[in-house]
Every structure is written in structure tokens, then in C-alpha cells.
Design an enzyme around this catalytic site. Structure first.
Site, PDB file in Angstrom:
ATOM      1  N   GLU A 172       0.800  -1.229   0.000  1.00 50.76           N
ATOM      2  CA  GLU A 172       0.000   0.000   0.000  1.00 50.76           C
ATOM      3  C   GLU A 172       0.836   1.284   0.000  1.00 50.76           C
ATOM      4  O   GLU A 172       0.673   2.146   0.860  1.00 50.76           O
ATOM      5  CB  GLU A 172      -0.956   0.000   1.194  1.00 50.76           C
ATOM      6  CG  GLU A 172      -1.922  -1.161   1.156  1.00 50.76           C
ATOM      7  CD  GLU A 172      -2.819  -1.225   2.386  1.00 50.76           C
ATOM      8  OE1 GLU A 172      -2.707  -0.357   3.260  1.00 50.76           O
ATOM      9  OE2 GLU A 172      -3.630  -2.150   2.451  1.00 50.76           O
ATOM     10  N   ASN A 215       1.781  -5.328  -3.042  1.00 46.70           N
ATOM     11  CA  ASN A 215       0.386  -5.586  -2.689  1.00 46.70           C
ATOM     12  C   ASN A 215      -0.342  -4.269  -2.412  1.00 46.70           C
ATOM     13  O   ASN A 215       0.211  -3.379  -1.749  1.00 46.70           O
ATOM     14  CB  ASN A 215       0.343  -6.475  -1.435  1.00 46.70           C
ATOM     15  CG  ASN A 215      -1.040  -7.005  -1.117  1.00 46.70           C
ATOM     16  OD1 ASN A 215      -1.681  -7.617  -1.962  1.00 46.70           O
ATOM     17  ND2 ASN A 215      -1.501  -6.790   0.111  1.00 46.70           N
ATOM     18  N   HIS A 251     -11.115  -6.134  -1.913  1.00 43.58           N
ATOM     19  CA  HIS A 251     -12.163  -5.945  -0.898  1.00 43.58           C
ATOM     20  C   HIS A 251     -13.341  -5.248  -1.578  1.00 43.58           C
ATOM     21  O   HIS A 251     -13.232  -4.096  -1.991  1.00 43.58           O
ATOM     22  CB  HIS A 251     -11.654  -5.083   0.251  1.00 43.58           C
ATOM     23  CG  HIS A 251     -10.499  -5.668   0.997  1.00 43.58           C
ATOM     24  ND1 HIS A 251     -10.629  -6.760   1.820  1.00 43.58           N
ATOM     25  CD2 HIS A 251      -9.197  -5.320   1.029  1.00 43.58           C
ATOM     26  CE1 HIS A 251      -9.450  -7.064   2.341  1.00 43.58           C
ATOM     27  NE2 HIS A 251      -8.566  -6.210   1.873  1.00 43.58           N
ATOM     28  N   GLU A 280      -6.551 -10.707  -0.668  1.00 50.08           N
ATOM     29  CA  GLU A 280      -7.317 -10.442   0.559  1.00 50.08           C
ATOM     30  C   GLU A 280      -8.811 -10.380   0.263  1.00 50.08           C
ATOM     31  O   GLU A 280      -9.540  -9.536   0.765  1.00 50.08           O
ATOM     32  CB  GLU A 280      -6.848  -9.130   1.206  1.00 50.08           C
ATOM     33  CG  GLU A 280      -5.369  -9.117   1.546  1.00 50.08           C
ATOM     34  CD  GLU A 280      -4.907  -7.822   2.195  1.00 50.08           C
ATOM     35  OE1 GLU A 280      -5.761  -7.035   2.665  1.00 50.08           O
ATOM     36  OE2 GLU A 280      -3.688  -7.592   2.242  1.00 50.08           O
ATOM     37  N   ASP A 282     -12.601 -10.392   0.007  1.00 53.28           N
ATOM     38  CA  ASP A 282     -13.869 -10.522   0.731  1.00 53.28           C
ATOM     39  C   ASP A 282     -14.902  -9.643   0.036  1.00 53.28           C
ATOM     40  O   ASP A 282     -14.574  -8.607  -0.532  1.00 53.28           O
ATOM     41  CB  ASP A 282     -13.763 -10.215   2.234  1.00 53.28           C
ATOM     42  CG  ASP A 282     -13.089  -8.896   2.568  1.00 53.28           C
ATOM     43  OD1 ASP A 282     -13.038  -7.996   1.704  1.00 53.28           O
ATOM     44  OD2 ASP A 282     -12.602  -8.752   3.697  1.00 53.28           O
TER      45      ASP A 282
END
Length: 463
Positions: A172, A215, A251, A280, A282
Site C-alpha cells: 500500500e 500488494n 475488498h 485479501e 472478501d
């Protein structure tokens, strides 16, 4: 243990067994053409997420918290369904080097050891990130910070050398919005934009066998942020900076759905000569809408030959960092949601969506609960175990009560307990052999201690 968002700002609005394994992992390596992790399943492998993904040359992983490994339903679901794990917080800087040059790896080691014992691979998360930094890092001058960053990377990677499939080396580093600019952080502000390249070169020197990834979140479609990351990766590849993969956190929710150009975006990065990984995942929601969104993500990964695999950010909704949005594949009772069935189907698997059933070699069972008697300070519960379409010779069912509740008595089964005393795993007491479709029941008394909520019944696992 730190329990913060998986890799970013909690304030950002659109961001984020005993069971027998139904697959075995082949020698980890690269598919010669695609460069993705090669994982081979057994003959009945297509009944789990990990094994079905392996049959497609992918992995299917999950984020893991060391503190939940003692919960039998959690461990059972993890061990049965997944073939890659990512420590949720246990490898972040504040967790392993809270004091300068004093390293502690206990919780992270627990996850790695568990994964290795179950034949799973491990993604390392994360080495350099602006968040979850101990206070001493931000107070360093430029020279000291450079030394501390390179020392941290080297010491952590040395500790896990040969045990980590891929590292999120830098996490990030770019701002949200339309600027495509770097995010303010101690590393950016004091070391300048070259800190990312330096981190990757240091990482390669520390472990030449691990894949090195960048990432980030909100880079899932083509936008200013993903364009900036794309330009960086392209530059790194042209100049020989060691970068092997790019992670897309993915996400999603109703305000930030799966973008229409998701697959195309993954493909353009893959075309630069790097693997892409969904790191990651979801998706908030429920029912068919959530299932459809998960299907889009899986299909996109399968369509991009260099998409190495997918990791969902957690095993069960109840422990998700976005639990109120129910974003995962298993509900709070470890039941398989429609999204689970959709993912399994998209991966080419079968046998999912049973809502509390499990097993290997075609042996399956279900577990259903009813409250039978109630008194002022306690109640009795009964669980009925039913064999699937084949006879079974044994079964296990996890039962979780909510503290301060306690199970005071059991019958018609042999219980064992986790360290908290809140998770009971019940096994047969002379009633393990069941013909196809046959059933047997066990019971227990719960002392409420003021809490009358029903216990959580985990997946029944047959043998």
C-alpha cells in the site's frame, strides 16, 4: 494480537481437524507456461476449495489468526478447505520487531508450523508498510531508517527462509484518488520513492527462493492508482528490479463492487511478466448476489494464466474485520454459504453448499441442533448426526458455547476440549458406524451463567 484491517486504513469507505484433507499437494513449482503454483489433488479432491483450485493449477488460501487455531471448528474448516495461508497480523512489523532489533516470532511461527504440518503453503504478509509500525520506526532519521528497514527485511526473511511461497515486500505505497501519487509514510517521506526498489533488492538478497510481491487495495480495476502501480512494475521489469508478483486485495462491497474491467486489469499486469495474486478477497453481502460476485472474481483468475491463486481474508464471517457485512464463504457457524457453492462450482468442484457437512473419500455427514429442555440457569441441547449417501465409520462435530457459558454434562458421545473450555469436539461413544442415511444423537447441558444464546454447531466431519 493486533486485530486491525488486513492491509490498510480502517477509515477508507470502500476497502475491507481433525478433518482429513481432501487433497495432497504436489511439489511446489511453476507451471512452465503460466508460472503459477502447481498443486495436485487426490482422486476425490474436487470436493474442497483448495483441491478444486489445485486441479486448475491455482491455490485457494485464507488469512489465519494464530489465536483461533485452538478452536476446533476453525481449524477443521481451515485444514479441510484451504491449501495456502496468510498470517493476518502476526508477521507485521509491530508483531515481530516491537523493539528495535529485538525479534519475536512466536504467533507467526505457530501459523507457519500449522500450515507445514497440513501440507499448506504460506504467503508472508508484510515486510514494509506504513501501518502497524512500532513507534520507534517513525522517529528515526533517514540513514537510521534505511538501516532499520533493510535489517527488518533481512532478519524476518532469514527466519522463514525456505518456508514462504511469496512475500508482500511492500504494501500500500500509493494514495487513493486521482493523483497516482505515493502515500506519505516514514519510508516515502525520509527515503524517497526509491525505497520500494531498495526493499525488493534487499528481499531478493535475503531469500532468492521466495516470490516477491507488491500488494495494494483499490487497484482492482484500471484507475489512477492502478496505473501508477502498473508504471512502477513496468519500470522494475525493464530495469531488472526483482519483482515476481502483484497482489490485488479485492475488498468489495455495494459501494465498491467487482469492477467490470477486473479481468482485463489482471491481464495487463500479467502481460508485464509478473504473476498476479488475489490476496485479501472478501465481498460484503449475502445470497445469490454475493455468490455472483465471487463467481466473477474466480472466473477472472482462471481466465488469466498467470493468476497464481486466490486468498480470502478469513475463514468465517464471525472473525472477519468486516463481520457486519458477512463477506466470507463460511457463516458464523462455519456453514457453507451460497458463495461457497458458487466458488466451488466455478473452480470445477462439486459437493459444496451442504451447510455443515464434511468428510473424505465420499464419506459425508450433517449435524443439526435443537434445544430440548430449559431451566432458569441451564438448558439441554441435542445434536443429530446423519450419514450422507455412503456409510460412515466415524464422525466429529465441534460445539462452541459463548463465555461465560459452560458445558456441565454430556451423553452419548466422547467430548474433548480446547484450551479455552468453550469449544467441545464430540466423537462417537460406540455409535460411530452409521449406514447411509442413518442417524444418531448426542446431548449436553449448558450452564448459561446469564447468557442464553444457542451454541454454535460446526461442520460434521465423517470418516
Amino acid at each position: 494480537m493486533v486485530n486491525s484491517p488486513p492491509g490498510g486504513d480502517p477509515a477508507r469507505p470502500s476497502a475491507r481437524s481433525r478433518a482429513r484433507r481432501a487433497f495432497t499437494l504436489a511439489t511446489a513449482g511453476l507451471l512452465t507456461a503460466a508460472g503459477v503454483l502447481s498443486l495436485a489433488g487426490t482422486a476425490d479432491a474436487a470436493t474442497t476449495l483448495g483441491a478444486s483450485a489445485a486441479a486448475k493449477g491455482r491455490y485457494f488460501g485464507t488469512a489465519v489468526a494464530a489465536g483461533h487455531l485452538g478452536e476446533s471448528a476453525y481449524a477443521s474448516t481451515l485444514d479441510t478447505e484451504f491449501n495456502m495461508v496468510t498470517p493476518e497480523n502476526e508477521m507485521k512489523w509491530d508483531a515481530v520487531e516491537g523493539t528495535r532489533n529485538s525479534f519475536g516470532f512466536g504467533p507467526a511461527d505457530q501459523i507457519v508450523s500449522h500450515a507445514q504440518g497440513k501440507g499448506m503453503k504460506v504467503r508472508g504478509h508484510t515486510l514494509v508498510w506504513h501501518s502497524q509500525l512500532p513507534g520507534w520506526v517513525g522517529g528515526l532519521g533517514a540513514d537510521d531508517l534505511r538501516s532499520a528497514m533493510n535489517n527488518h527485511i533481512t532478519k524476518v526473511m532469514d527466519h522463514y527462509k525456505g518456508k514462504i511461497y511469496a512475500w508482500d515486500v511492500v504494501n500500500e505505497a500509493y494514495q487513493d484518488g486521482s493523483s497516482g501519487a505515493r502515500r506519505s509514510s516514514p519510508f516515502q517521506d525520509k527515503l524517497g520513492s526509491g525505497f520500494i526498489e531498495e526493499a525488493f533488492r534487499t528481499a531478493r538478497a535475503a531469500d532468492s527462493g521466495a516470490k516477491l510481491c507488491y500488494n495494494d487495495y483499490n487497484t482492482d480495476g484500471q484507475n489512477a492508482k492502478s496505473n501508477a502501480v502498473y508504471a512502477m512494475v513496468k519500470d522494475f521489469k525493464q530495469r531488472g528490479v526483482p519483482i515476481d508478483c502483484v497482489g490485488f486485495q479485492s475488498h468489495f462491497n455495494s459501494n465498491s463492487p467487482v469492477p467490470g474491467d477486473y479481468q482485463a486489469n489482471l491481464q495487463r499486469f500479467a502481460d508485464l511478466g509478473v504473476d498476479v495474486q488475489i490476496t485479501e478477497l472478501d465481498i460484503e453481502g449475502s445470497g445469490s448476489a454475493q455468490a455472483a460476485s465471487y463467481t466473477k472474481v474466480v472466473n477472472a483468475c482462471l481466465a488469466v494464466s498467470r493468476c497464481a491463486g486466490m486468498t480470502v481474508w478469513g475463514v468465517t464471517d464471525k472473525y472477519s474485520w468486516r463481520s457486519s457485512g458477512t463477506p466470507l464463504l463460511f457463516d458464523g457457524n462455519y456453514g457453507k454459504k451460497p458463495a461457497y457453492t458458487a466458488v466451488l462450482t466455478a473452480l470445477g468442484g462439486s459437493g459444496g453448499g451442504g451447510g455443515g457437512d464434511g468428510g473424505s473419500g465420499g464419506a459425508t455427514c450433517t449435524a443439526t441442533y435443537v434445544k430440548t429442555d430449559t431451566w432458569g440457569d441451564r438448558f439441554n441441547g441435542q445434536v443429530t448426526v446423519k450419514a450422507g449417501s455412503s456409510a460412515i465409520s466415524g464422525w466429529t462435530v465441534p460445539v462452541t458455547v459463548t463465555s461465560p457459558q459452560k458445558v456441565s454434562a454430556t451423553w452419548n458421545g466422547s467430548p474433548s476440549w480446547d484450551s479455552s473450555g468453550n469449544v467441545m469436539t464430540m466423537r462417537p461413544n460406540g455409535n460411530g458406524n452409521l449406514a447411509a442415511g442413518a442417524s444418531v444423537s448426542f446431548g449436553f447441558t449448558v450452564m448459561t451463567n446469564g447468557n442464553t444464546s444457542a451454541p454454535s454447531i460446526g461442520a460434521c466431519t465423517a470418516s
